[in-house]
Design a protein around this motif. Structure first.
Motif, PDB file in Angstrom:
ATOM      1  N   GLY A 228      48.854  16.478  57.100  1.00 36.53           N
ATOM      2  CA  GLY A 228      50.162  15.849  57.221  1.00 36.53           C
ATOM      3  C   GLY A 228      50.126  14.335  57.226  1.00 36.53           C
ATOM      4  N   LYS A 229      48.966  13.740  57.527  1.00 38.11           N
ATOM      5  CA  LYS A 229      48.820  12.284  57.473  1.00 38.11           C
ATOM      6  C   LYS A 229      48.812  11.763  56.047  1.00 38.11           C
ATOM      7  CE  LYS A 229      45.462  10.494  59.706  1.00 38.11           C
ATOM      8  NZ  LYS A 229      44.089  10.263  60.223  1.00 38.11           N
ATOM      9  N   TYR A 230      48.462  12.637  55.108  1.00 32.06           N
ATOM     10  CA  TYR A 230      48.197  12.175  53.751  1.00 32.06           C
ATOM     11  C   TYR A 230      49.233  12.587  52.720  1.00 32.06           C
ATOM     12  CZ  TYR A 230      43.673  11.345  55.907  1.00 32.06           C
ATOM     13  OH  TYR A 230      42.678  10.907  56.735  1.00 32.06           O
ATOM     14  N   THR A 231      49.970  13.674  52.977  1.00 31.12           N
ATOM     15  CA  THR A 231      50.923  14.135  51.973  1.00 31.12           C
ATOM     16  C   THR A 231      51.978  15.020  52.602  1.00 31.12           C
ATOM     17  OG1 THR A 231      51.179  15.360  49.882  1.00 31.12           O
ATOM     18  CG2 THR A 231      49.451  16.122  51.385  1.00 31.12           C
ATOM     19  N   ASP A 232      53.180  14.974  52.050  1.00 32.85           N
ATOM     20  CA  ASP A 232      54.253  15.878  52.436  1.00 32.85           C
ATOM     21  C   ASP A 232      54.316  17.108  51.537  1.00 32.85           C
ATOM     22  OD1 ASP A 232      55.091  14.290  54.527  1.00 32.85           O
ATOM     23  OD2 ASP A 232      56.534  13.174  53.298  1.00 32.85           O
ATOM     24  N   ASP A 233      53.535  17.112  50.486  1.00 26.08           N
ATOM     25  CA  ASP A 233      53.542  18.211  49.522  1.00 26.08           C
ATOM     26  C   ASP A 233      52.114  18.700  49.296  1.00 26.08           C
ATOM     27  OD1 ASP A 233      56.411  18.167  48.805  1.00 26.08           O
ATOM     28  OD2 ASP A 233      55.919  16.169  48.068  1.00 26.08           O
ATOM     29  N   PRO A 234      51.562  19.418  50.256  1.00 26.62           N
ATOM     30  CA  PRO A 234      50.149  19.788  50.188  1.00 26.62           C
ATOM     31  C   PRO A 234      49.841  20.843  49.140  1.00 26.62           C
ATOM     32  CG  PRO A 234      51.190  20.848  52.066  1.00 26.62           C
ATOM     33  CD  PRO A 234      52.219  19.916  51.480  1.00 26.62           C
ATOM     34  N   ILE A 235      48.632  20.763  48.630  1.00 27.26           N
ATOM     35  CA  ILE A 235      48.118  21.761  47.691  1.00 27.26           C
ATOM     36  C   ILE A 235      47.002  22.505  48.417  1.00 27.26           C
ATOM     37  CG2 ILE A 235      46.935  22.117  45.492  1.00 27.26           C
ATOM     38  CD1 ILE A 235      48.299  19.498  44.546  1.00 27.26           C
ATOM     39  N   ARG A 236      47.268  23.753  48.756  1.00 22.04           N
ATOM     40  CA  ARG A 236      46.317  24.525  49.551  1.00 22.04           C
ATOM     41  C   ARG A 236      45.220  25.135  48.688  1.00 22.04           C
ATOM     42  NH1 ARG A 236      45.639  29.773  52.159  1.00 22.04           N
ATOM     43  NH2 ARG A 236      47.212  30.679  50.777  1.00 22.04           N
ATOM     44  N   VAL A 237      44.025  25.140  49.215  1.00 24.17           N
ATOM     45  CA  VAL A 237      42.937  25.881  48.586  1.00 24.17           C
ATOM     46  C   VAL A 237      43.121  27.332  49.010  1.00 24.17           C
ATOM     47  CG1 VAL A 237      40.459  26.132  48.306  1.00 24.17           C
ATOM     48  CG2 VAL A 237      41.436  23.864  48.744  1.00 24.17           C
ATOM     49  N   ALA A 238      43.732  28.121  48.137  1.00 23.13           N
ATOM     50  CA  ALA A 238      44.079  29.493  48.495  1.00 23.13           C
ATOM     51  C   ALA A 238      42.884  30.433  48.414  1.00 23.13           C
ATOM     52  CB  ALA A 238      45.202  30.000  47.590  1.00 23.13           C
ATOM     53  N   GLY A 239      42.006  30.202  47.445  1.00 23.96           N
ATOM     54  CA  GLY A 239      40.878  31.100  47.263  1.00 23.96           C
ATOM     55  C   GLY A 239      39.684  30.401  46.653  1.00 23.96           C
ATOM     56  N   VAL A 240      38.492  30.818  47.050  1.00 22.72           N
ATOM     57  CA  VAL A 240      37.245  30.281  46.518  1.00 22.72           C
ATOM     58  C   VAL A 240      36.294  31.443  46.279  1.00 22.72           C
ATOM     59  CG1 VAL A 240      35.325  28.689  46.869  1.00 22.72           C
ATOM     60  CG2 VAL A 240      37.541  28.204  47.920  1.00 22.72           C
ATOM     61  N   GLY A 241      35.648  31.451  45.133  1.00 17.00           N
ATOM     62  CA  GLY A 241      34.650  32.471  44.856  1.00 17.00           C
ATOM     63  C   GLY A 241      33.511  31.897  44.040  1.00 17.00           C
ATOM     64  N   ALA A 242      32.323  32.445  44.227  1.00 16.18           N
ATOM     65  CA  ALA A 242      31.165  31.980  43.472  1.00 16.18           C
ATOM     66  C   ALA A 242      30.245  33.153  43.189  1.00 16.18           C
ATOM     67  CB  ALA A 242      30.419  30.888  44.243  1.00 16.18           C
ATOM     68  N   GLY A 243      29.430  32.998  42.159  1.00 15.28           N
ATOM     69  CA  GLY A 243      28.471  34.034  41.816  1.00 15.28           C
ATOM     70  C   GLY A 243      27.286  33.448  41.079  1.00 15.28           C
ATOM     71  N   SER A 244      26.169  34.129  41.154  1.00 22.78           N
ATOM     72  CA  SER A 244      24.972  33.726  40.417  1.00 22.78           C
ATOM     73  C   SER A 244      24.433  34.922  39.645  1.00 22.78           C
ATOM     74  CB  SER A 244      23.886  33.192  41.366  1.00 22.78           C
ATOM     75  OG  SER A 244      24.318  32.019  42.019  1.00 22.78           O
ATOM     76  N   ASP A 245      23.552  34.631  38.684  1.00 16.09           N
ATOM     77  CA  ASP A 245      22.989  35.690  37.855  1.00 16.09           C
ATOM     78  C   ASP A 245      21.658  35.202  37.295  1.00 16.09           C
ATOM     79  OD1 ASP A 245      22.687  38.065  36.496  1.00 16.09           O
ATOM     80  OD2 ASP A 245      24.652  37.999  35.543  1.00 16.09           O
ATOM     81  N   SER A 246      21.006  36.040  36.514  1.00 12.84           N
ATOM     82  CA  SER A 246      19.788  35.635  35.831  1.00 12.84           C
ATOM     83  C   SER A 246      20.079  34.409  34.976  1.00 12.84           C
ATOM     84  CB  SER A 246      19.271  36.762  34.945  1.00 12.84           C
ATOM     85  OG  SER A 246      19.016  37.925  35.704  1.00 12.84           O
ATOM     86  N   VAL A 247      19.149  33.472  34.968  1.00 11.34           N
ATOM     87  CA  VAL A 247      19.350  32.253  34.192  1.00 11.34           C
ATOM     88  C   VAL A 247      19.269  32.543  32.699  1.00 11.34           C
ATOM     89  CG1 VAL A 247      18.407  29.959  33.712  1.00 11.34           C
ATOM     90  CG2 VAL A 247      18.514  30.796  36.062  1.00 11.34           C
ATOM     91  N   GLY A 248      18.366  33.397  32.299  1.00 11.46           N
ATOM     92  CA  GLY A 248      18.203  33.719  30.888  1.00 11.46           C
ATOM     93  C   GLY A 248      19.171  34.779  30.416  1.00 11.46           C
ATOM     94  N   LEU A 249      19.785  34.550  29.274  1.00 11.40           N
ATOM     95  CA  LEU A 249      20.706  35.532  28.718  1.00 11.40           C
ATOM     96  C   LEU A 249      19.992  36.856  28.466  1.00 11.40           C
ATOM     97  CD1 LEU A 249      23.505  36.220  27.523  1.00 11.40           C
ATOM     98  CD2 LEU A 249      22.717  35.266  25.355  1.00 11.40           C
ATOM     99  N   PHE A 250      18.774  36.790  27.987  1.00 15.80           N
ATOM    100  CA  PHE A 250      18.037  37.998  27.635  1.00 15.80           C
ATOM    101  C   PHE A 250      17.734  38.867  28.853  1.00 15.80           C
ATOM    102  CE2 PHE A 250      14.704  35.133  28.954  1.00 15.80           C
ATOM    103  CZ  PHE A 250      13.740  35.948  29.540  1.00 15.80           C
ATOM    104  N   GLN A 251      17.869  38.306  30.046  1.00 14.21           N
ATOM    105  CA  GLN A 251      17.573  39.040  31.274  1.00 14.21           C
ATOM    106  C   GLN A 251      18.764  39.849  31.776  1.00 14.21           C
ATOM    107  OE1 GLN A 251      16.460  35.332  33.266  1.00 14.21           O
ATOM    108  NE2 GLN A 251      14.404  36.147  33.615  1.00 14.21           N
ATOM    109  N   ARG A 252      19.917  39.693  31.149  1.00 14.22           N
ATOM    110  CA  ARG A 252      21.132  40.344  31.645  1.00 14.22           C
ATOM    111  C   ARG A 252      21.445  41.640  30.909  1.00 14.22           C
ATOM    112  NH1 ARG A 252      24.531  35.051  31.044  1.00 14.22           N
ATOM    113  NH2 ARG A 252      23.022  33.625  31.984  1.00 14.22           N
ATOM    114  N   ASP A 253      22.294  42.439  31.537  1.00 10.13           N
ATOM    115  CA  ASP A 253      22.656  43.734  30.965  1.00 10.13           C
ATOM    116  C   ASP A 253      23.724  43.625  29.887  1.00 10.13           C
ATOM    117  OD1 ASP A 253      20.897  45.046  32.663  1.00 10.13           O
ATOM    118  OD2 ASP A 253      22.410  45.316  34.225  1.00 10.13           O
TER     119      ASP A 253
END
Length: 409
Positions: A228-253
């Protein structure tokens, strides 16, 4: 856990800037982020900083985070450097949100930078290649365009995707980028241009590939206790997601999707309590045209195999019901590796605060950003939503999701 809010964001132009350094580009992005905060923010308000960069060209590989934050007047602020290839600053934003939600900080700077145009083409290819699987991909001669060409070929074989559909991604994103004063390739292209360009890695041609870029981007994340100190029209971070996988394409299904993106999106949607049908726009990682089509499917914008039909339908154009890459995307806006994820957040901030200029959408409420590292070894997704504040909330400084008793609803 506290809510986190996006209170400001800014970026430098993307392109080739021989007269600039990584410090000066980051300074530009930081100053624009600070200037974008409606009620202003002082350097002393920033409790922590997280900076993403790959370090292309080998400059300041160690302590590059403190090097840029000290330069912009944040000396002494705890600073962490994040490296997750092209998803570096997307993950920097995620870490900033984690710091705020956990209660360890009230205001956190998240940003990124890269200088990519001051080395030879061979050296640049080397530094890009270090984000691929080293032993079996990079050292055997595989390039990132070659890896994504394999993904494009697999998608074409499995689902009948066409070169014309790939080219339509370029046409759309160049049309949007032409309206973005910060875009590197800020010009429109015809479908004929996009289809007849020289081949880079069959079936991908020049117009199916993003440029190498210099640039920086910053975002400011604040807690519900101080927003509230910085804005009257806040933009909320509603959702956050992350994922990792094999670095090499050939290693994936699979070659016809990026599982890390799917996992990141599922987590972000679940946290936000929304689905893809609730989005007003999205900024997705289109390092190559096929990457945008894969994102359509991985993020749930359409069923597997239907991305080609979706781009042809016009639904993802700026006047469609789900505009994608209003900034021009990586294809037109540019792709300074360490700055890309934070740069997507800049576009989300501009759209949700009504500051996107000629590409401004009509009263968007909710948007998504999607940032991928390498060919899918890492991915991060954020969902942002605009919230309205009542006059009593504005005067008290409470977040719009906090009740009179101070308990989050």
């Amino acid at each position: 856990m506290r809510d986190a809010y996006l209170i400001g964001a800014g970026q430098s132009a993307y392109g080739s800037f021989p007269g600039e350094s990584y410090r000066s580009l980051f300074e530009t992005a930081f100053e624009r982020a600070v200037d974008s905060v409606p009620e202003g923010v002082e350097p002393g308000d920033v409790d922590e900083a997280v900076v993403g960069t790959l370090g292309v060209g080998g400059r300041q590989l160690g302590l590059s985070g403190p090097a840029v934050t000290e330069h912009v007047g944040l000396g002494g602020v705890p600073t962490t450097r994040v490296e997750n290839a092209c998803a570096a600053s997307g993950y920097a934003v995620r870490q900033a949100i984690q710091a705020v939600k956990s209660g360890m900080a009230d205001v956190v700077l998240a940003g990124g930078f890269e200088i990519m145009t001051d080395t030879s083409s061979d050296a640049t290819k080397y530094w890009l290649g270090v984000s691929g699987e080293t032993e079996w991909e990079r050292l055997s001669g595989t390039t990132f365009s070659g890896v994504y060409a394999q993904m494009a070929s697999a998608h074409m074989d499995a689902h009948g995707t066409t070169r014309e559909q790939l080219s339509r991604v370029a046409v759309k994103n160049h049309a949007n980028g032409a309206k973005n004063p910060h875009a590197q390739l800020a010009f429109e292209c015809s479908l004929e241009d996009a289809q007849s360009a020289p081949v880079v890695a069959d079936p991908l041609n020049l117009y199916h590939c993003c440029p190498t870029s210099d640039g920086a981007a910053c975002a400011l994340i604040a807690s519900e206790d101080v927003v509230g100190k910085y804005t009257d029209d806040p933009i909320r971070v509603a959702g956050v997601g992350a994922g990792s996988d094999s670095v090499g394409l050939f290693q994936r299904d699979t070659y016809t999707g990026i599982p890390a993106s799917r996992r990141a999106a599922e987590t972000a949607y679940e946290m936000a309590g929304v689905g893809p049908e609730d989005l007003d726009f999205a900024e997705v990682h289109d390092c190559f045209a096929i990457a945008e089509l894969l994102a359509y499917e991985d993020l749930g914008f359409c069923d597997p195999g239907e991305a080609g039909d979706l781009i042809e339908s016009g639904r993802t154009e700026i006047d469609g019901d789900l505009p994608v890459n209003t900034s021009g995307g990586l294809k037109s806006k540019g792709h300074p590796i360490g700055a890309t994820g934070a740069g997507q957040v800049v576009e989300a901030f501009k759209q949700l605060s009504g500051k996107a200029g000629d590409r401004q959408l009509d009263d968007p409420v909710r948007g998504l950003t999607h940032n991928v590292g390498g060919s899918g070894g890492a991915a991060v997704v954020h969902v942002f939503e605009r919230e309205e504040r009542s006059s009593s909330e504005r005067s008290s400084g409470r977040s719009p999701r906090e009740s009179e008793s101070g308990v989050a609803r």
